[in-house]
Design a protein around this motif. Structure first.
Motif: not given
Ligand code: NAI
Length: 712
Positions: A435, A413, A408, A438
């Motif tokens: 996130r 991103p 992370d 993802q």
């Protein structure tokens, strides 16, 4: 100047004295309704046109006729369409007074090759392939392929092609007499130019394929090839209808007239077409395409470009996963915890590639090119450039969370963070990151560079882009990606648990170890469930059972003997003993020690011993799959029954000709399956509680296929 034709699917033009018939049925010029009729019309027109000396038959776009329209077979067996024989059309082509030159690029498979063989001549570009792959759909050629191919290529070659089903190259086709010439160039335009030139130079007489007899004259040789093919089939053991039918049809060529041979072929084709084997194989064929459709995720969802990958862990799975990327031309970083483990992982990859070179699959240069795409590392340097990171570290939640928290911090991103966990909760892993959208599961099967299945495990936050890219990537990696939900064991292993549980129960109740494996092998599984356990390592399941001991229900029976084997260090092949003992060549042998352990368990647990037949073995194991599959469907962890089938066909050695466990249950009839499950429930209790969906469909007289239709 060329004269345009009128038919949409097939068009006609003239180049000097040569008439050019072009098939325009994208993407593969399949023989859909309208195509044969169109060809026939222009062949007849050309026959009447005095300015035409010869005809070229060619495919528009990227290929010749790649084959029959497979959807049509289903329409025929379900009575929606009558089967119209292609033979009269092909006889008209063959009888054409103007010679027809089939011009082949791309592929001429199945009905495509049968069309080509009915022409008086065949030319191809060097990259073209021809074949009679019908057997892969449980069929045989049904439009003269088994009669014309031996006349062009000889009986032995025809057997190879029709029984094996693999395509051959243009070079091989030329050498064996299937085609007459290879034309220069690589494109469809080059082919057309070469074919027209070939046609212009033709001088008569032109022998029809059916009249060619030279290659059938060696009767003793043909008979020997036929019995060798039958022997080879017998050695494979299990009886498949189509390869045996292909041999019978080719044998007819050697004994009967062309027309009588066609009749034999037609009867055998019909028998194959209506067989459950063919229906199962056709279901599998369409199933592979169906699983790529994800409701709610359309073509408009943007894909994340995957140009660079990174893999964490160079163990059993990490190495194979890295190879998948490299094989698709994607450079990959591979990270380990020590130089020694990194070297070991790289050495295994190298060994695998060297084996491929030795087997002639690709050249040493190609191997060097692939190895150069791998960058081994002990740090995260370079990970910030990766578009996808595949995690394949030890199976343990703490470790996985630690790794994802580290990722992370450094991954870009947009990077996809994919875990190869086989049992852990993807959402919990994702929670270690900022996130979760993802994060996704990419569950490969061992050996990861060989097995086609990729379960793509959707977390509750996985974004549509991440899902769509994962599905797309699976195709690029030459895998079959199937989207599944995040439940324990996901789809494949969750079902495999009950399947293997029943195999063990059966042994504890009195079935011999090899009888259980033999019954499922005979059913069609690549390997029996106990031998599979020995191959994968019995300790894997043992560790998981220990971890989940707290979830066991008091008073309910759990398999015991396998744990005892593990307690004795019998983990399977890797320790030289498990359900079987293994010699230095990894050949398995029955072991009286296992019988002793099993008897001990039965006695301690008060399990009555009795003779058990093969039918009960198969029903208990396979219906355990089906019952769990029905629960998975109802709970929404698989999108459709066909998704479960595709998982089993590609990851678990389920026989393709049975179509997968859910399709098989449909062929038995869900009412029958439900009744049998009910019997087992009566006899064995808890584990056999019928899945509500199975009960519902059985009562409504419906099938899993009906359930899928309701979801389209
Ligand atoms: P393995 O033990 O062969 O390899 C794991 C590797 O990860 C080891 O070489 C270890 O040194 C390395 N590693 C551990 N922590 C690391 C870190 N922080 N950074 C870099 N490397 C690290 O295990 P295997 O069998 O490859 O399994 C890996 C994952 O794949 C597990 O989650 C497992 O459940 C899953 N899986 C395994 C299958 C199998 O048949 N072996 C099948 C499908 C999934």
């Amino acid at each position: 100047m060329a004269e345009a034709g009128t038919q949409e699917l097939v068009s006609f033009a003239k180049q000097g004295s040569v008439g050019v018939i072009t098939i325009n049925n994208p993407p593969v010029n399949a023989l859909s309704p309208g195509v044969p009729e169109g060809i026939l019309k222009f062949v007849k027109d050309a026959a009447l046109d005095a300015s035409i000396k010869a005809v070229v038959l060619i495919g528009g776009g990227r290929t010749f006729i790649a084959g029959a329209d497979i959807r049509e077979f289903g329409k025929m067996t379900s009575g929606k369409r009558e089967r119209l024989s292609m033979n009269p059309t092909l006889a008209t082509l063959e009888d054409s007074p103007k010679p027809i030159v089939a011009a082949i690029h791309g592929t001429a498979f199945g009905g495509g090759l049968e069309f080509a063989m009915s022409c008086q001549y065949r030319v191809a570009i060097a990259s073209a392939q021809v074949g009679q792959p019908e057997v892969k759909l449980g069929l045989i050629p049904g439009a003269g392929g088994t009669q014309r191919l031996p006349r062009l290529a000889g009986v032995a070659k025809a057997l190879d092609m029709c029984v094996g089903g693999d395509p051959i190259s243009a070079k091989d086709a030329l050498a064996s007499g299937v085609i007459d010439s290879i034309v220069d160039g690589t494109s469809g335009d080059d082919l057309l130019a070469g074919a027209v030139k070939f046609a212009e130079a033709l001088t008569g007489p032109h022998t029809r394929t059916r009249d060619k007899s030279a290659k059938l004259s060696d009767q003793a040789g043909s008979a020997a090839a036929i019995s060798a093919a039958r022997e080879a089939l017998k050695k494979k053991g299990r009886v498949l209808i189509a390869p045996a039918a292909a041999i019978d049809a080719i044998e007819a060529t050697t004994r009967k007239s062309f027309d009588e041979g066609l009749k034999v072929e037609a009867e055998l084709f019909q028998k194959c077409l209506f067989s459950d084997q063919s229906k199962g194989l056709i279901h599998a064929f369409f199933g592979e395409r169906a699983v790529s459709k994800i409701p709610g995720i359309g073509k408009d969802v943007p894909l994340i470009p995957i140009k660079r990958a990174a893999v964490i862990g160079a163990g059993t799975m990490g190495g194979g996963i890295a190879m998948n990327y490299v094989n698709a031309g994607i450079p990959v970083l591979i990270k380990e915890t020590s130089q020694e483990l990194l070297d070991k992982g790289l050495a295994t990859i190298k060994k695998n590639y060297a084996n491929s070179v030795k087997k002639g699959r690709f050249s040493q240069e190609e191997m060097d090119r692939r190895m150069a795409l791998i960058t081994p590392t002990l740090t995260y340097d370079g990970f910030e450039q990766a578009d996808i990171v595949a995690e394949a570290v030890f199976e343990g939640m703490e470790l996985k969370k630690k790794v994802f928290a580290e990722l992370d911090k450094i991954a870009k991103p947009t990077a996809i963070l994919a875990s190869n966990t086989s049992t852990l909760n993807i959402d919990e892993i994702a929670s270690a990151t900022s996130r979760p959208q993802q994060v996704i599961g990419h569950h490969y099967f061992s050996p990861a560079n060989v097995m086609r299945l990729l379960e793509i495990v959707r977390g509750k936050a996985s974004s549509p882009e991440v899902i769509a890219t994962s599905m797309d990537l699976s195709r690029k990696l030459k895998k079959v990606g199937v989207l599944v939900g995040n439940c324990r064991g996901f789809v494949g292993n969750r079902m495999f648990g009950p399947y293997r549980r029943e195999a063990q129960f059966l042994v504890e109740e009195g079935a011999a170890v090899d009888a259980v494996d033999a019954a499922l092998y005979e059913y069609g599984m690549a390997m029996g469930p106990l031998a599979t356990g020995d191959l994968a390592g019995l300790d894997v399941g043992w560790r998981i059972r220990k971890e989940y001991k707290h979830t066991e229900v008091a008073g309910v029976r759990y398999p015991e003997a396998e744990d005892r084997l593990c307690e004795l260090g019998r983990y399977g092949q890797k320790t030289g003993a498990g359900w079987y003992k293994y010699d230095e060549n990894r050949q398995r042998h029955l072991d009286p020690e296992v019988d002793r352990i099993v008897l001990e368990v039965a006695k301690e647990r008060g399990i009555p011993r009795r003779p058990i037949d093969a039918r009960e073995i198969v029903d208990r194991c396979i219906y355990a799959l089906v019952n769990e599959g029905a629960r998975i469907l109802e709970e929404g962890f698989a999108l459709r029954a066909v998704d479960i089938d595709i998982i089993y066909l590609n990851g678990y050695g389920f026989p393709a000709w049975r179509g997968g466990p859910m399709w098989y249950a449909d062929t038995v009839g869900l009412k029958n399956v439900y009744e049998r499950v009910g019997e087992f429930h009566q006899a064995h209790g808890y584990h056999w509680e019928p899945a509500p969906l199975l009960q519902q469909l059985a009562k409504e007289g419906k099938s899993f296929a009906d359930w899928d239709k309701g979801r389209e």
